[in-house]
Design an enzyme around this catalytic site. Sequence first.
Site, PDB file in Angstrom:
ATOM      1  CD1 TRP A  68      -2.429  -2.114   0.551  1.00  0.00           C
ATOM      2  CD2 TRP A  68      -1.254  -2.047   2.616  1.00  0.00           C
ATOM      3  NE1 TRP A  68      -2.653  -3.260   1.409  1.00  0.00           N
ATOM      4  CE2 TRP A  68      -2.047  -3.301   2.586  1.00  0.00           C
ATOM      5  CE3 TRP A  68      -0.547  -2.063   3.721  1.00  0.00           C
ATOM      6  CZ2 TRP A  68      -2.119  -4.358   3.286  1.00  0.00           C
ATOM      7  CZ3 TRP A  68      -0.283  -3.133   4.855  1.00  0.00           C
ATOM      8  CH2 TRP A  68      -1.383  -4.159   4.590  1.00  0.00           C
ATOM      9  CG  HIS A  69       4.311   1.562   1.083  1.00  0.00           C
ATOM     10  ND1 HIS A  69       5.816   1.213   1.549  1.00  0.00           N
ATOM     11  CD2 HIS A  69       3.573   1.384   2.078  1.00  0.00           C
ATOM     12  CE1 HIS A  69       5.389   0.679   2.829  1.00  0.00           C
ATOM     13  NE2 HIS A  69       4.112   1.129   3.408  1.00  0.00           N
ATOM     14  CE1 TYR A  70      -2.642   1.278  -2.597  1.00  0.00           C
ATOM     15  CE2 TYR A  70      -2.778   3.708  -2.796  1.00  0.00           C
ATOM     16  CZ  TYR A  70      -3.164   2.540  -2.318  1.00  0.00           C
ATOM     17  OH  TYR A  70      -4.357   2.184  -1.341  1.00  0.00           O
ATOM     18  CG  HIS A  71       4.623   6.776  -4.859  1.00  0.00           C
ATOM     19  ND1 HIS A  71       4.930   5.338  -4.762  1.00  0.00           N
ATOM     20  CD2 HIS A  71       5.638   7.108  -5.560  1.00  0.00           C
ATOM     21  CE1 HIS A  71       6.136   5.004  -4.947  1.00  0.00           C
ATOM     22  NE2 HIS A  71       6.558   6.048  -5.670  1.00  0.00           N
TER      23      HIS A  71
END
Length: 586
Positions: free
Chosen positions: A520-523
């Site tokens: 969940w570290h999308y950016h």
Amino acid sequence: MARNNISLSIFLLSSFLATLITSCQGDYRSWQDRYPFIRRASSFSSSNSSRSNGYDFIIVGGGTAGCPLAATLSQNYSVLLIERGGVPFGNINVSFLSNFHLTLADTSASSASQFFVSTDGVFNARARVLGGGTSINAGFYTRASTRYVKKVGWDAKLVNESYSWVEKQIVHEPLFEPWQRAVRDSLVEIGISPNNGFTYDHLYGTKVGGTIFDKYGRRHTATELLSSGKASNLDVLIHASVQKIIFDTKGLKPRAIGVRFRDEKGNQHVAFISKRQKSEIIVTCGAIGSPQLLLLSGIGPKDDLKKMNISMVHDNKFVGKHMSDNPLNTIFVPFSTHVNQSLIETVGITKKGVYIEASSGYSQSPDSIHCHHGVASAEIGQLSTIPPKRRTLEAIEAFKRNKKDLPHEAFHGGFILEKIAYPKSKGQLVLNNTNVDDNPIVTFNYFSHQRDLRQCVKGIRVVKKLVRSKPFLNFTKCNKQTVDKLLNMSVTANINMIPRHTNDTKSLKQFCKDTVISIWHYHGGCHVGWVVNTNYEVIGVHSLRVIDGSTFHESPGTNPQATVMMLGRYMGVKMLRDRLGRSAGL
């Protein structure tokens, strides 16, 4: 069976009451008393509101950045914070570490997490609750590196002050479970040194970071930062789904003037900012929600907007483009006995461009046994016999129904997590339709860049060394010959919709591709320099900013939540100082 049901009911009731009483760091008042400015969207009426002339700021998205930003700006200005989800208080899945996986497993329309699958076949989740990602994540808190702060051009002194502001309110030192201790000692032994002990700072070597879970296992979210706001200046609406940003297009540049949103009863409302020159709308909906809302509001690539019959406000080819996610691969380690549950506490920050972390155990409640566990599962073989294209939500639900006969031992285990620090692979986000409640179509293109694949192989080799180290073997009672078995086991333990090569663990590149999941570290999608300027103002329009992880070119530190909360506070202070100078008092 009846006795078990009674015991479970008592447990759930006591947990619920404990959450209501103690969710706010020992404050025994109900959350309504502490946050009187939070109310349901259906109560909103601009005509009889004290803000009938409009708000100084409307912030869309009550998440990781939105809450600290709203609290800060409310010190001197009127602020409306709009959140599509409910509150985290009283939700036992959100409030307790032991129920962490249950929130991710809940795919209902009222869940605090909204499930989605990227086109890559990787399962994912986005927050749908006040507090945003801090209400559903693994809780690990660690700052960005000094290199990162310098690279993006932030004021280092204000950055440190903003981190400290967050830390004093909701961050804790973890209990540091034996499994985490074994991983830490193993990391140091294999050369990921020095041992930096407990620290929030991003330092090469091995460290123990902070957590937003307290010593009782209760989660403290960005929502609690709202208590630092000025209540008389702050309105927070929950269950308010913003459909689009409203623009005045009469001038040389379009000017954002308001937002249209739907309440929990399905009724439509419009909220406006005041006509004062410096009033603004600020989007803080996260890396998925912010580019989605800009596109729905007419800001984005003209061809993409035309396909959806959306009237163009401003043509910007970069909205939703160059999305990134830090690919994660995990090694499952079974234990012969129960091990306490722990989420991320230890991290090895290597000079190879990868981070090594660990988690362990699951809640042993009957509820947990009957659920799948999100991005990674300790139930070996879960869904592995189902062809990837048929690993649907329905298949997962069927698995849950048939899972009651699994032995508790299937839940005894830990994961060693390896993730790429700065992925080169890029993807995109495009609209699926014009319904803001539906997920957009997201592609991350994991490992499409060969550098990322090389980094992953390096990371897996580090993990292989770790599981052969003396501290690790002493804890697990495994032998050195079990490594390949662990890799094969991990191929089926990780949940995604990608075809597997179960016996091909000699190819670490294949292992990386087969077992990739998300942490969940999308950016990206609203990058600084492309969609917003260095003050986070949306290029090409007036009175609109985006302040969240969608503006990042790289995910900060090993885990971004600390920096996203910091950014909300940082930009709030910066905006007040720019407007008021020393009289801002911050």
